[in-house]
Scaffold this motif. Structure first.
Motif, PDB file in Angstrom:
ATOM      1  N   GLN A  98     -41.799 -83.345   2.661  1.00 29.21           N
ATOM      2  CA  GLN A  98     -41.618 -84.485   3.581  1.00 29.21           C
ATOM      3  C   GLN A  98     -40.267 -85.172   3.388  1.00 29.21           C
ATOM      4  OE1 GLN A  98     -44.238 -85.186   5.699  1.00 29.21           O
ATOM      5  NE2 GLN A  98     -45.384 -83.532   4.750  1.00 29.21           N
ATOM      6  N   ASN A  99     -39.630 -84.957   2.273  1.00 26.85           N
ATOM      7  CA  ASN A  99     -38.397 -85.670   1.951  1.00 26.85           C
ATOM      8  C   ASN A  99     -37.198 -84.727   1.966  1.00 26.85           C
ATOM      9  OD1 ASN A  99     -39.692 -88.261   1.189  1.00 26.85           O
ATOM     10  ND2 ASN A  99     -40.599 -87.030  -0.446  1.00 26.85           N
ATOM     11  N   ARG A 100     -36.097 -85.197   2.568  1.00 27.58           N
ATOM     12  CA  ARG A 100     -34.843 -84.471   2.427  1.00 27.58           C
ATOM     13  C   ARG A 100     -34.337 -84.651   0.998  1.00 27.58           C
ATOM     14  NH1 ARG A 100     -30.370 -86.349   6.558  1.00 27.58           N
ATOM     15  NH2 ARG A 100     -31.372 -88.375   6.306  1.00 27.58           N
ATOM     16  N   ILE A 101     -33.433 -83.809   0.580  1.00 30.39           N
ATOM     17  CA  ILE A 101     -32.791 -83.978  -0.726  1.00 30.39           C
ATOM     18  C   ILE A 101     -32.235 -85.400  -0.846  1.00 30.39           C
ATOM     19  CG2 ILE A 101     -30.851 -83.250  -2.150  1.00 30.39           C
ATOM     20  CD1 ILE A 101     -32.907 -81.128  -2.064  1.00 30.39           C
ATOM     21  N   LYS A 102     -31.617 -85.839   0.224  1.00 32.12           N
ATOM     22  CA  LYS A 102     -31.037 -87.168   0.276  1.00 32.12           C
ATOM     23  C   LYS A 102     -32.082 -88.259   0.020  1.00 32.12           C
ATOM     24  CE  LYS A 102     -27.741 -89.455   3.208  1.00 32.12           C
ATOM     25  NZ  LYS A 102     -26.839 -89.206   4.322  1.00 32.12           N
ATOM     26  N   ILE A 146     -28.381 -85.117  -7.696  1.00 32.84           N
ATOM     27  CA  ILE A 146     -29.629 -84.489  -7.258  1.00 32.84           C
ATOM     28  C   ILE A 146     -29.374 -83.048  -6.817  1.00 32.84           C
ATOM     29  CG2 ILE A 146     -29.985 -84.855  -4.754  1.00 32.84           C
ATOM     30  CD1 ILE A 146     -32.385 -86.061  -7.466  1.00 32.84           C
ATOM     31  N   LEU A 147     -28.173 -82.779  -6.313  1.00 31.48           N
ATOM     32  CA  LEU A 147     -27.872 -81.406  -5.909  1.00 31.48           C
ATOM     33  C   LEU A 147     -27.799 -80.485  -7.124  1.00 31.48           C
ATOM     34  CD1 LEU A 147     -25.289 -81.943  -3.031  1.00 31.48           C
ATOM     35  CD2 LEU A 147     -27.625 -81.051  -2.852  1.00 31.48           C
ATOM     36  N   LYS A 148     -27.379 -81.047  -8.210  1.00 34.02           N
ATOM     37  CA  LYS A 148     -27.337 -80.285  -9.463  1.00 34.02           C
ATOM     38  C   LYS A 148     -28.764 -79.886  -9.871  1.00 34.02           C
ATOM     39  CE  LYS A 148     -25.901 -81.067 -14.191  1.00 34.02           C
ATOM     40  NZ  LYS A 148     -25.581 -82.161 -15.135  1.00 34.02           N
ATOM     41  N   ILE A 149     -29.652 -80.823  -9.741  1.00 33.09           N
ATOM     42  CA  ILE A 149     -31.054 -80.557 -10.088  1.00 33.09           C
ATOM     43  C   ILE A 149     -31.648 -79.522  -9.137  1.00 33.09           C
ATOM     44  CG2 ILE A 149     -33.344 -81.589 -10.372  1.00 33.09           C
ATOM     45  CD1 ILE A 149     -31.186 -82.584 -12.379  1.00 33.09           C
ATOM     46  N   LYS A 150     -31.339 -79.728  -7.861  1.00 33.97           N
ATOM     47  CA  LYS A 150     -31.801 -78.788  -6.833  1.00 33.97           C
ATOM     48  C   LYS A 150     -31.413 -77.343  -7.198  1.00 33.97           C
ATOM     49  CE  LYS A 150     -29.282 -77.889  -3.127  1.00 33.97           C
ATOM     50  NZ  LYS A 150     -29.244 -76.518  -2.582  1.00 33.97           N
ATOM     51  N   LYS A 151     -30.179 -77.182  -7.617  1.00 31.78           N
ATOM     52  CA  LYS A 151     -29.667 -75.857  -7.951  1.00 31.78           C
ATOM     53  C   LYS A 151     -30.510 -75.228  -9.062  1.00 31.78           C
ATOM     54  CE  LYS A 151     -25.065 -75.345  -7.240  1.00 31.78           C
ATOM     55  NZ  LYS A 151     -23.663 -75.688  -7.602  1.00 31.78           N
ATOM     56  N   VAL A 152     -30.791 -76.025 -10.055  1.00 28.31           N
ATOM     57  CA  VAL A 152     -31.600 -75.542 -11.172  1.00 28.31           C
ATOM     58  C   VAL A 152     -32.982 -75.125 -10.681  1.00 28.31           C
ATOM     59  CG1 VAL A 152     -32.727 -76.225 -13.314  1.00 28.31           C
ATOM     60  CG2 VAL A 152     -30.371 -76.975 -12.837  1.00 28.31           C
ATOM     61  N   LEU A 153     -33.584 -75.969  -9.877  1.00 38.45           N
ATOM     62  CA  LEU A 153     -34.944 -75.690  -9.409  1.00 38.45           C
ATOM     63  C   LEU A 153     -34.975 -74.464  -8.504  1.00 38.45           C
ATOM     64  CD1 LEU A 153     -36.100 -79.346  -8.759  1.00 38.45           C
ATOM     65  CD2 LEU A 153     -36.837 -77.843 -10.615  1.00 38.45           C
ATOM     66  N   GLU A 154     -33.914 -74.291  -7.740  1.00 40.58           N
ATOM     67  CA  GLU A 154     -33.829 -73.091  -6.900  1.00 40.58           C
ATOM     68  C   GLU A 154     -33.734 -71.846  -7.756  1.00 40.58           C
ATOM     69  OE1 GLU A 154     -30.368 -73.636  -4.557  1.00 40.58           O
ATOM     70  OE2 GLU A 154     -31.433 -74.544  -2.885  1.00 40.58           O
TER      71      GLU A 154
END
Lengths: 428, 428, 428
Positions: free
Chosen positions: A394-398, A411-419
């Motif tokens: 339901q939520n954008r990264i932003k 948060i993009l750094k975290i996103k990368k890890v999770l991906e």
């Protein structure tokens, strides 16, 4: 390089006699196809019912002129296809000035402009000319009017470029291809659309799918929707009507009927970041295909992006809407940049979904300190946990960044890890 | 009486070598069972997959020490089980000071504290000691390190106390049992939980069911949820993680991810009534099993109740976290009172549902005057009617009181009548 | 004409001994049927269970009086049916003043008023008289009390007028027919309801269906709902309980439990337009059948319309509640006008739904200029487009006008066009 291409494509498309149907549209689409080979023609047969409408016959024009009593061509379709009222029926007769006058269109207050006039859905004929031309006509002479046109069963030609991405969810663009020689209110849309589609084609690993449709206004979007609206309702997460994007005046934005859809949010964000003032119109100013896309039962989140809005600039729907006078390289470049930025924002806009119920075992992935000591868990590890707790699709990264009270960068750094760890998937 | 029990239970549990698995956990659960015979052991086999995790092997330690070159034990697991890094693998060798140093953990800034260190998910070994102890080691000597430990297939032991109430809807408490000798960040939780469960057991005719789970942190809640989350999603109307509740510092409360669930509301109400200031943390401070309970797809309304929050007090995760220094009778008593008050509020919190469509015939139940005269119907009779009109299973009694603009006392009187007459049932 | 009818109907209904059941109710319904032949009797058998209630036996009274020791009738049911407590059981005995006194009802503070008393659901008997009459009774004499009544299995009689409109969606009115000779708190309701139903019958091409129910209060609405609530839940879009509408005091309005339903909005709009102050009560003042209509599981959007609210005016539930003293032609006329205005607003309240996906082809319907020239499309044509874009069955015409930022007058013009062209349908 790109600049030249904008203009060189513009030059090629300019003289073609576009209309709802016919040779001009087909030539236009064939030229566009050279700029993106993914362009696929979609044909609707004359007579076919599409929702409330019927696909019209093809209109074919070979010749059209007015000669004076001395046999001199004083108005000639070959010189400017705006001279002929769109969808004019054939005529060949000599008539008085008074009879002729009823069939002539001009703008007194724009004496140099040939107006753009059509009569798509009722048989009629007529000529358009500048007021200056009109003033030269002699009232006591007769005139030979000749229109060698015909209507035949054929097709309404549309086209689409579909660029599949990693997700089937798509961003949708619509532009129209039914106006003859006018630069801003027509050619800026298809030109930017085709180059944008080509630019997107070259985005490696793009997240979303993209669809561009090139259609005659109204009848084209209705025909296209009648065939495709269920699919679009399922997949479209955002999109825009692209029109009047070639001039150098202020940007303008007309939000979707829903006012705060993801398309609306992202357009506002990008235009605001652009640091120049822009006009936000209201749904009550909608005039183009967004009316179809937002109609009850269709309800797609489609907004409109423009510079000078159609109907709001003096050269609109006249022969004055030209490259040079209205549309410039600078204007097209500016819009192209905005469009690319919007796509960049969409590409960055993910709606994460945790793949695993409960917290994943971060330790076995090297994301959690093996040795558990006081203060050994870093803020980033915590962010992984919070990010996942908000990854409900339901939520954008932003939005997640905001909820986590950290920067987008963080948060993009975290996103990368999770991906990388396959711990999240995305809305798709 | 109760005070003595808190401490006497604490004393029994203190020396046991709790960890994720093993004898210490089993001994702990067996002792707790003596305080509430409803406690039921739940075992998860080593190697079993639970969501993203795998149940680890059991860790068994018989002996662990460091001897100096004179054969004197200078660090001994028997004296304090914090001396051994949790899940240390076996070792038996004589090594130099420099080699030893790499395997030692101490806090320079807390020179008397033995730190608490584990290495659950990566094979390693090590010793923890106070900085003062460390300073006495001689750099040019060799040391004999001996850890007689082993890993074997066995079980992860959890336990639960389930106390059925009139309703299957339940209040859920979770506390952890995987930390060795530390008083606040471990024993305060299980001690208060087991006494609270015993106290609830003695509430006659309790409305709600109650469930307490005693689990190793993270792996335990994940294992438990993997087996039970569907049932919990159906029945849990509120609940809390209980941890660090034994000191005398300010209360603190960490709301669920949903911010305003019934658990959040009631915790806030009770802590506010307590008339001492309390700290409300934010979801972004969550560190314990609430992360699992609130994760996407699980989404239970679980908040956390603490006094000094884990990680926020100096003795946290060291040998200084003791009864006396950190945890006191007064501290435990205060928290116990808060917990009892929360349960009292839950017990008073009913979500009435009218059993009968339309107004019930109040007259035949003696609730409506037989003789209908002007002004013969009392306000209370009207309240019965309004109460019923709001009895849609969505409003607490408190909410209904507010809607009816009367005191809780008044509305409880009406509730009693409606219960007696079987005109309402409750969310269940 | 209408004025006379109000009063002449009132005169006919006045003397009848209405109660929950019996001859008086049947006579009342038969008279009402003469004013609207669509009135249909609905019977519920004695003993039948309706939700929590049981249909009572019929109450039949032939004679009822008190004679003094000289054989003189000092209280006689024939003179005023309020003299007898409703549902009195038979009695025939001579009793002392003290015994008699226990069975007498009067209001000391309203010495001329005979109170209205019933004992529907518990066997009892009694007489009502004015305090002035009571004062004349001699304390040392004996009295002969005689009530020739009986209870027999029979029917509870209700009635409904259903007036189908173009849409099956209906506006629902409820009024009660169980009070004997009282003008405002009873007869004003059925009188206005039957005339209103007749007035509606004469509205040609009415959009909505209308339903009026005439029921004994409480038991009647419950019986009716037990049989019909599913149908009503499906079709009722608004409605009102009509009661106490005959006096000249301030209007009052009691909104539905939902506070802002369409019934609530329209009643507020009409009463506000009436330019006289009115009282808006709160759900907590509800006392009549709206309690049933809004009960959990029924949840109909029914409000109440009154002038002086029941229970709030001095003559309420006494013999002083008469035509002349309380109910006047002027009072009835005023309420009738309000009711007609409410119906007019409902009739104007349409919830348009576009019949065609996407924009209809306006050109072939003469709604779009055949010749497309700059500025050739008028504002009205645009309004057609926006109107359609909001025609999703969720907005009233009024709401659409607001969204389109035009006057109601303007939007009604557009509506007419769209209706004529069959481009919209309405919620039905």
């Amino acid at each position: 390089m790109k600049e030249k291409n904008f203009l060189s494509l513009g030059k090629k498309l300019w003289p073609l006699n576009r209309s709802l149907t016919g040779v001009g549209v087909r030539q236009t689409l064939n030229i566009l196809k050279k700029y993106n080979n993914r362009l696929k023609i979609i044909k609707f047969k004359s007579g076919k019912k599409v929702f409330d409408w019927t696909i019209p016959r093809e209109w074919i024009v070979r010749e059209a002129w007015i000669k004076d009593d001395k046999g001199k061509k004083i108005v000639d379709f070959k010189k400017n296809n705006l001279h002929l009222v769109g969808y004019s029926e054939p005529v060949n007769k000599t008539i008085s000035f008074d009879q002729l006058k009823k069939k002539l269109h001009f703008h007194k207050n724009q004496p140099k402009a040939i107006p753009y006039v059509t009569s798509y859905y009722k048989r009629d004929w007529g000529f358009c000319l500048s007021y200056n031309q009109f003033k030269k006509l002699k009232k006591n002479k007769s005139y030979h009017v000749y229109i060698n046109s015909k209507f035949k069963k054929g097709f309404l030609d549309c086209a689409e470029v579909y660029l599949p991405g990693k997700s089937k969810k798509e961003i949708f663009f619509s532009t129209y291809i039914c106006h003859p020689s006018m630069a801003n209110n027509e050619l800026s849309g298809p030109i930017l659309s085709i180059f944008l589609s080509q630019w997107i084609k070259n985005i490696r690993n793009r997240k979303w799918s993209y669809r561009f449709i090139f259609i005659p206004e109204t009848i084209g979007s209705i025909a296209y929707l009648s065939k495709n609206y269920r699919k679009l309702k399922k997949n479209v997460i955002g999109g825009y009507v692209l029109t009047c994007l070639g001039d150098e005046r202020e940007y303008s934005f007309l939000p979707s009927k829903f006012k705060d859809s993801i398309s609306d949010k992202i357009a506002r964000e990008v235009l605001t970041k652009n640091k120049k003032s822009f006009i936000e119109y209201n749904w009550l100013e909608s005039r183009s295909d967004e009316i179809q896309f937002c109609s009850p039962g269709i309800d797609l989140p489609i907004a409109s992006l423009m510079r000078s809005k159609y109907g709001k600039y003096p050269e609109y729907h006249t022969s004055l809407d030209t490259f040079g006078r209205v549309v410039t390289i600078k204007g097209l470049n500016g819009s192209f940049k905005i469009l690319k930025n919007i796509i960049k924002v969409f590409e960055e806009s993910l709606f994460p979904k945790a793949k695993i119920k409960c917290e994943p075992q971060l330790g076995k992935r090297g994301l959690y300190p093996n040795l558990s000591k006081k203060n050994s868990v870093k803020h980033d590890t915590r962010l992984i946990q919070y990010f996942l707790s908000y990854s409900d699709g339901q939520n954008r990264i932003k939005d997640i960044a905001k909820k986590c009270r950290v920067s987008i960068k963080k948060i993009l750094k975290i996103k990368k890890v999770l991906e990388k760890e396959k711990l999240i998937t995305y809305l798709q």
